[in-house]
Design a protein around this motif. Structure first.
Motif, PDB file in Angstrom:
ATOM      1  N   LEU A   1       0.815  -1.216   0.000  1.00  0.00           N
ATOM      2  CA  LEU A   1       0.000   0.000   0.000  1.00  0.00           C
ATOM      3  C   LEU A   1       0.850   1.269   0.000  1.00  0.00           C
ATOM      4  O   LEU A   1       0.479   2.280  -0.613  1.00  0.00           O
ATOM      5  CB  LEU A   1      -0.952  -0.002   1.194  1.00  0.00           C
ATOM      6  N   LYS A   2       1.986   1.254   0.676  1.00  0.00           N
ATOM      7  CA  LYS A   2       2.856   2.437   0.669  1.00  0.00           C
ATOM      8  C   LYS A   2       3.437   2.677  -0.719  1.00  0.00           C
ATOM      9  O   LYS A   2       3.587   3.828  -1.155  1.00  0.00           O
ATOM     10  CB  LYS A   2       3.957   2.299   1.714  1.00  0.00           C
ATOM     11  N   GLU A   3       3.755   1.593  -1.425  1.00  0.00           N
ATOM     12  CA  GLU A   3       4.210   1.740  -2.807  1.00  0.00           C
ATOM     13  C   GLU A   3       3.088   2.295  -3.685  1.00  0.00           C
ATOM     14  O   GLU A   3       3.333   3.124  -4.575  1.00  0.00           O
ATOM     15  CB  GLU A   3       4.691   0.397  -3.363  1.00  0.00           C
ATOM     16  N   HIS A   4       1.858   1.845  -3.425  1.00  0.00           N
ATOM     17  CA  HIS A   4       0.720   2.381  -4.169  1.00  0.00           C
ATOM     18  C   HIS A   4       0.604   3.888  -3.959  1.00  0.00           C
ATOM     19  O   HIS A   4       0.388   4.653  -4.909  1.00  0.00           O
ATOM     20  CB  HIS A   4      -0.582   1.709  -3.727  1.00  0.00           C
ATOM     21  N   LEU A   5       0.764   4.335  -2.721  1.00  0.00           N
ATOM     22  CA  LEU A   5       0.677   5.767  -2.429  1.00  0.00           C
ATOM     23  C   LEU A   5       1.767   6.552  -3.154  1.00  0.00           C
ATOM     24  O   LEU A   5       1.509   7.649  -3.676  1.00  0.00           O
ATOM     25  CB  LEU A   5       0.774   6.005  -0.924  1.00  0.00           C
ATOM     26  N   ALA A   6       2.968   6.014  -3.183  1.00  0.00           N
ATOM     27  CA  ALA A   6       4.065   6.705  -3.862  1.00  0.00           C
ATOM     28  C   ALA A   6       3.766   6.876  -5.348  1.00  0.00           C
ATOM     29  O   ALA A   6       4.014   7.945  -5.929  1.00  0.00           O
ATOM     30  CB  ALA A   6       5.370   5.931  -3.667  1.00  0.00           C
ATOM     31  N   ASP A   7       3.208   5.842  -5.969  1.00  0.00           N
ATOM     32  CA  ASP A   7       2.918   5.954  -7.395  1.00  0.00           C
ATOM     33  C   ASP A   7       1.659   6.763  -7.671  1.00  0.00           C
ATOM     34  O   ASP A   7       1.535   7.366  -8.744  1.00  0.00           O
ATOM     35  CB  ASP A   7       2.833   4.563  -8.029  1.00  0.00           C
TER      36      ASP A   7
END
Length: 296
Positions: free
Chosen positions: A197-203
């Protein structure tokens, strides 16, 4: 049940841009009364594949949910003059690759993560209900970004880690138009990889910096797609939802909220629009976040 593909609606939200939309029909199933991925996922939520047509060249963004659907897409484009068709896969999930066989003689483009996932999940995909057999694989692979020219269209493909790590977004810079696959949905994203989910937020933050004014998702409200798509507020609403999901493990009281309560502010603002079948998606998202796993 109606024959597969018979409820498909064909729209042209922009000149040269086709939207092939099916599902979101009260009381109608497309494939079987038995539980299955086609009816209980894509069709119930509404699903849209897209195409670009310029002169005798066309690009298909996802091959839809069945071979009959894909045949309609191809015939529509060929009847309109297409003689060379390129396919781009937004990601590996079944409702985006089910029609690949119809385009087996075409260039089928995917990023390397999608190609790897299709290989790893081939047995699962070919034995689902309904089965995708044979699964036709992409034959052109790229990393990170790829630029294409389809007739007069300048097309940019960009890989993002939202919904799932192998997402390919399609951007038409001249039209300020973004085709978002499943990275963005109305009303909420389906969490396929809850540990990222944190990677999703970054993208999501990276996507928000791109130069576009309208978004066409593969799952969204038909009337908004027909009218030209969503604004950037769909990214903001998705970010808000993902950020709140991250807090669920620490605040278990949020886990009992239904979708309307969980995303109340963005429903109120009009950034997203309530659609009752997404309550199931929300419950699955909560379950996945709490367990750290997602069902395939």
């Amino acid at each position: 049940m109606p024959p597969l593909g018979s409820t498909l609606r064909i729209h042209k939200p922009y000149e040269g841009v086709y939207a092939f939309y099916d599902g979101r029909i009260d009381g109608v199933r497309a494939y079987s009364e038995r539980p299955n991925w086609l009816d209980d996922g894509a069709y119930s939520l509404g699903v849209c594949s897209y195409a670009l047509l310029s002169g005798d060249e066309a690009l298909v963004y996802d091959t839809s949910i069945s071979l009959p659907h894909a045949r309609i897409i191809r015939k529509t484009l060929e009847d309109a003059g297409a003689r060379r068709i390129t396919v781009v896969l937004s990601h590996w999930h079944v409702d985006h690759v089910a029609g690949n066989e119809v385009f087996a003689d075409c260039e089928i483009i995917a990023n390397s993560l999608t190609e790897k996932a299709l290989r790893n999940h081939r047995d699962n995909l070919e034995n689902r209900d309904p089965p995708i057999r044979p699964l036709v694989m992409p034959n052109r692979i790229f990393e990170d970004e790829l630029s294409l020219k389809i007739g007069a269209f300048e097309v940019d493909l960009r890989v993002v880690d939202i919904h799932i790590r192998d997402g390919t977004m399609l951007l038409l810079p001249a039209m300020e138009l973004l085709f978002a696959g499943d990275a963005l949905e109305d009303p909420i994203t389906y969490v396929a990889e809850p540990t990222r989910l944190k990677e999703h937020l970054a993208d999501l933050a990276r996507m928000a910096t791109w130069d576009f004014s309208k978004i066409l998702p593969n799952h969204g409200a038909e009337d908004i797609i027909v009218a030209g798509g969503y604004g950037a507020s769909l990214i903001d609403a998705t970010r808000n939802y993902v950020e709140k999901l991250i807090t669920v493990r620490q605040n278990r009281d949020l886990a009992s909220d239904d979708l309307q309560a969980f995303a109340e502010e963005d429903f109120r603002s009009g950034a997203i629009h309530y659609f009752a079948p997404y309550e199931v998606v929300h419950r699955e998202n909560i379950k996945a976040v709490l367990s750290g796993e997602a069902e395939e």
